[in-house]
Design an enzyme around this catalytic site. Structure first.
Site, PDB file in Angstrom:
ATOM      1  CE  LYS A 172      39.433  52.908  49.010  1.00  0.00           C
ATOM      2  NZ  LYS A 172      38.744  54.142  49.257  1.00  0.00           N
ATOM      3  CE  LYS A 184      40.010  49.915  41.581  1.00  0.00           C
ATOM      4  NZ  LYS A 184      40.905  51.056  41.599  1.00  0.00           N
ATOM      5  CB  THR A 193      41.679  51.470  45.457  1.00  0.00           C
ATOM      6  OG1 THR A 193      41.518  52.644  46.232  1.00  0.00           O
ATOM      7  CG2 THR A 193      40.984  50.297  46.140  1.00  0.00           C
TER       8      THR A 193
HETATM    9  P1  NAD Z   1      41.059  58.485  37.208  1.00  0.00           P
HETATM   10  O1  NAD Z   1      40.671  57.491  36.177  1.00  0.00           O
HETATM   11  O2  NAD Z   1      40.390  59.807  37.244  1.00  0.00           O
HETATM   12  O3  NAD Z   1      42.662  58.776  37.084  1.00  0.00           O
HETATM   13  C1  NAD Z   1      43.618  57.827  36.763  1.00  0.00           C
HETATM   14  C2  NAD Z   1      44.660  58.508  35.882  1.00  0.00           C
HETATM   15  O4  NAD Z   1      45.720  57.600  35.637  1.00  0.00           O
HETATM   16  C3  NAD Z   1      44.113  58.939  34.517  1.00  0.00           C
HETATM   17  O5  NAD Z   1      44.323  60.341  34.349  1.00  0.00           O
HETATM   18  C4  NAD Z   1      44.932  58.114  33.523  1.00  0.00           C
HETATM   19  O6  NAD Z   1      45.220  58.810  32.313  1.00  0.00           O
HETATM   20  C5  NAD Z   1      46.189  57.851  34.315  1.00  0.00           C
HETATM   21  N1  NAD Z   1      46.973  56.716  33.859  1.00  0.00           N
HETATM   22  C6  NAD Z   1      46.535  55.448  33.571  1.00  0.00           C
HETATM   23  N2  NAD Z   1      47.593  54.675  33.218  1.00  0.00           N
HETATM   24  C7  NAD Z   1      48.694  55.466  33.280  1.00  0.00           C
HETATM   25  C8  NAD Z   1      50.075  55.240  33.029  1.00  0.00           C
HETATM   26  N3  NAD Z   1      50.531  54.040  32.625  1.00  0.00           N
HETATM   27  N4  NAD Z   1      50.925  56.268  33.192  1.00  0.00           N
HETATM   28  C9  NAD Z   1      50.470  57.483  33.597  1.00  0.00           C
HETATM   29  N5  NAD Z   1      49.166  57.764  33.852  1.00  0.00           N
HETATM   30  C10 NAD Z   1      48.298  56.752  33.683  1.00  0.00           C
HETATM   31  O7  NAD Z   1      40.933  57.740  38.602  1.00  0.00           O
HETATM   32  P2  NAD Z   1      40.834  58.426  40.056  1.00  0.00           P
HETATM   33  O8  NAD Z   1      39.411  58.692  40.381  1.00  0.00           O
HETATM   34  O9  NAD Z   1      41.846  59.517  40.153  1.00  0.00           O
HETATM   35  O10 NAD Z   1      41.277  57.184  40.967  1.00  0.00           O
HETATM   36  C11 NAD Z   1      42.634  56.801  41.091  1.00  0.00           C
HETATM   37  C12 NAD Z   1      42.734  55.704  42.131  1.00  0.00           C
HETATM   38  O11 NAD Z   1      42.234  56.190  43.384  1.00  0.00           O
HETATM   39  C13 NAD Z   1      41.918  54.455  41.791  1.00  0.00           C
HETATM   40  O12 NAD Z   1      42.653  53.312  42.152  1.00  0.00           O
HETATM   41  C14 NAD Z   1      40.648  54.621  42.639  1.00  0.00           C
HETATM   42  O13 NAD Z   1      40.059  53.383  42.974  1.00  0.00           O
HETATM   43  C15 NAD Z   1      41.211  55.320  43.856  1.00  0.00           C
HETATM   44  N6  NAD Z   1      40.218  56.122  44.614  1.00  0.00           N
HETATM   45  C16 NAD Z   1      39.376  56.948  43.941  1.00  0.00           C
HETATM   46  C17 NAD Z   1      38.448  57.697  44.667  1.00  0.00           C
HETATM   47  C18 NAD Z   1      37.486  58.634  43.969  1.00  0.00           C
HETATM   48  O14 NAD Z   1      36.540  59.105  44.621  1.00  0.00           O
HETATM   49  N7  NAD Z   1      37.692  58.951  42.688  1.00  0.00           N
HETATM   50  C19 NAD Z   1      38.404  57.612  46.068  1.00  0.00           C
HETATM   51  C20 NAD Z   1      39.314  56.793  46.716  1.00  0.00           C
HETATM   52  C21 NAD Z   1      40.229  56.044  45.964  1.00  0.00           C
END
Ligand code: NAD
Length: 298
Positions: free
Chosen positions: A169, A244, A94
């Site tokens: 979204k 966010k 997102t």
């Molecule tokens: P998270 O923080 O758990 O995971 C993100 C991952 O990205 C981490 O493991 C981090 O180490 C990795 N990362 C960061 N920079 C990196 C790079 N340069 N190279 C490789 N890996 C890297 O976040 P999440 O909950 O998995 O959310 C991910 C996305 O999905 C976000 O944009 C969030 O807004 C969206 N989202 C989350 C949810 C939810 O319920 N968690 C629901 C819908 C959408």
């Protein structure tokens, strides 16, 4: 079998990678966190030493990263210079609409088919392969993109051209963030007036106040068994994530001059809840802030 690359194995990406591997696909993945990589390896994913290694030979390159800056960096340093020119590039994070559009523009100039495809369904949906993907892409690419996402999806819907998936979204989450606060205020007032909140739930559920935040995700414990309110607001959709998304919505609103005063108020309330230390709790826990009962969240 399709060769996938997945960069970002956090709460969401970890589940998506495991679902793809369980469906028999080859998944090469990279995350900055070695723990996330080790968890993915246990689920049958091939861990890679870098994003460049992870995109090598992949037919579909997925990213599931925290925010626009991360996506921009990974696209610039690994994906655009090193992915197979025939690969389909799909960002599921997102992020802000402008960044999504800029990335799509650069990818198209480099000859790639590209989509923004943020998701709804949360961590449970990612782990179960039942996410809803909101896709922004060229019309001609949609069926291929839909096929690539389908192992992880309950629904794949095209919102429009590049950036439209992100627009859908953040507009959806603006509505959700505001409607949840409305439900919390109504329940708080009901309690104050001596009206049993569960009785109010029954009445409003079949009246004009009915909405998803009330009937599927009730912030008052009791009426909706699966709601995080029954688990002291643990798990679910973190208030920090809602904050966010509301910040993204406000940024987008400012960029087109849209008037979103309730979303601005909602953002301020979730920011306060986060600042008080409850950012990891489900966003419906805001009920306890409005009731003046944050002690019940401890
Ligand atoms: P998270 O923080 O758990 O995971 C993100 C991952 O990205 C981490 O493991 C981090 O180490 C990795 N990362 C960061 N920079 C990196 C790079 N340069 N190279 C490789 N890996 C890297 O976040 P999440 O909950 O998995 O959310 C991910 C996305 O999905 C976000 O944009 C969030 O807004 C969206 N989202 C989350 C949810 C939810 O319920 N968690 C629901 C819908 C959408």
């Amino acid at each position: 079998m399709t060769n996938y690359s997945l960069i970002g194995l956090g709460n969401m990406g970890g589940g998506m990678a495991a679902v793809l591997a369980a469906a028999g696909h080859k998944v090469q993945a990279f995350d900055l966190s070695s723990q996330a990589l080790a968890r993915a390896a246990e689920a049958g994913v091939t861990p890679c030493a870098s994003a460049v290694d992870a995109v090598a030979g992949a037919e579909v390159v997925l990213t599931m990263l925290p925010a626009g800056a991360h996506v921009r960096e990974v696209y610039a340093q690994a994906i655009l210079p090193h992915a197979d020119p025939a690969a389909l590039l799909i960002d599921c994070s997102t992020i802000d609409v402008d960044t999504a559009r800029a990335i799509a523009r650069e990818a198209r100039i480099a000859g790639f088919a590209v989509a923004d495809a943020p998701v709804s369904g949360g961590v449970a949906g990612a782990a179960a392969g039942t996410l809803t993907f909101m896709v922004g892409c060229a019309d001609a690419d949609f069926l291929t993109i839909k096929a690539a996402l389908s192992p992880m999806a309950k629904t794949v819907v095209r919102a429009g051209e590049a950036g439209a998936g992100q627009a859908a979204k953040i507009c959806n989450n603006l509505l959700l963030g505001v409607s949840m606060i409305g439900v919390c205020e109504a329940l708080t007032l009901a309690e104050g007036l001596g009206l049993d909140p569960e009785r109010f739930f029954e009445i409003a559920s079949t009246s004009s106040g009915q909405c998803w935040s009330l009937t599927s995700y009730c912030p008052w414990p009791g009426p909706v068994e699966s709601a995080p309110s029954n688990r002291n607001y643990e798990g679910g959709f973190a208030a920090a994530m809602m904050l966010k998304d509301l910040r993204l919505a406000q940024g987008a609103a400012a960029s087109v001059g849209a008037s979103t005063p309730l979303a601005a108020q909602a953002q301020a309330l979730y920011a306060l809840f986060d600042r008080l230390g409850y950012g990891e709790r489900d966003f419906s826990g805001l009920l306890q802030l409005l009731r003046g009962r944050l002690d019940e969240l401890a």
